[in-house]
Design an enzyme around this catalytic site. Structure first.
Site, mmCIF file in Angstrom:
data_model
loop_
_atom_site.group_PDB
_atom_site.id
_atom_site.type_symbol
_atom_site.label_atom_id
_atom_site.label_comp_id
_atom_site.label_asym_id
_atom_site.label_seq_id
_atom_site.Cartn_x
_atom_site.Cartn_y
_atom_site.Cartn_z
ATOM 1 N N THR A 81 0.666 -1.382 -0.059
ATOM 2 C CA THR A 81 0.082 0.043 0.178
ATOM 3 C C THR A 81 0.983 1.031 -0.082
ATOM 4 O O THR A 81 0.451 2.372 -0.101
ATOM 5 C CB THR A 81 -0.825 -0.026 1.098
ATOM 6 N N TYR A 144 0.810 1.414 -8.205
ATOM 7 C CA TYR A 144 -0.048 0.721 -7.456
ATOM 8 C C TYR A 144 -1.393 0.185 -7.715
ATOM 9 O O TYR A 144 -1.797 -0.934 -7.726
ATOM 10 C CB TYR A 144 -0.123 1.880 -5.934
#
Length: 184
Positions: A81, A144
């Site tokens: 994350t 991401y």
């Protein structure tokens, strides 16, 4: 009227991969003492060690872990994350957000499997107010977002009955102090 799924549908021994994070810790608390906590590194909670990168490099390890733990369902909450690190280390992002969860989903094809993703799979240009609908076109702008979208697709390929949950702005108590609001 939609009905809220019952947590008991996850069975008495759900495995929470990423139980030290915000969402994982909340799930662990909600699911109770029979839930199996798992994190990539040993910590003071006594959680089982399950490293998604190790699963990415050795998918057979996922089957071995599930045989040992005998979970009744899998909640794959953990992942890479750190958006900035994903940009500088895309191999890490892909292993953690796609390949490791895909190995776990394949090993868990006989169990309920939930993969936690992100709204970073969208580009922010939706013309509709409110949350994105399930079928909104994806167009991630970051490593991401691309790695999480690849993880969604890989999990569904390995386990067609998997449930994908896309989160947005998670906040609340965070024992690791990585909560976005803590940085403000």
């Amino acid at each position: 009227m939609q009905t809220r799924p019952q947590l008991g549908a996850l069975g008495p021994r759900p495995l929470i991969v990423g139980s030290a994070g915000q969402v994982g810790a909340a799930l662990l608390k909600q699911l109770g003492p029979t839930a199996i906590a798992a994190n990539p590194t040993p910590n003071d909670t006594g959680a089982t060690v399950i490293d998604l990168i190790a699963l990415a490099h050795n998918p057979a390890l996922a089957e071995q872990l599930l045989d040992e733990l005998s979970p009744t369902s899998i909640l794959c909450v953990g992942g890479a994350t750190d958006v900035e690190r994903c940009e500088t280390d895309p191999a890490w992002a892909t292993a953690t957000n796609c390949d490791g969860p895909a190995a776990l989903a394949a090993a868990a094809r006989h169990l309920p499997f939930v993969f936690f993703s992100t709204d970073y799979v969208f580009d922010g240009t939706a013309n509709t107010p409110g949350p994105y609908p399930e079928d909104a076109p994806t167009n991630p702008l970051s490593v991401y977002g691309r790695s999480k979208l690849a993880g969604e697709r890989a999990a569904l390929t390995a386990h067609p009955e998997a449930l994908i949950i896309r989160t947005n702005v998670v906040y609340g108590p965070d024992r690791q102090a990585k909560n976005f609001l803590y940085t403000l």
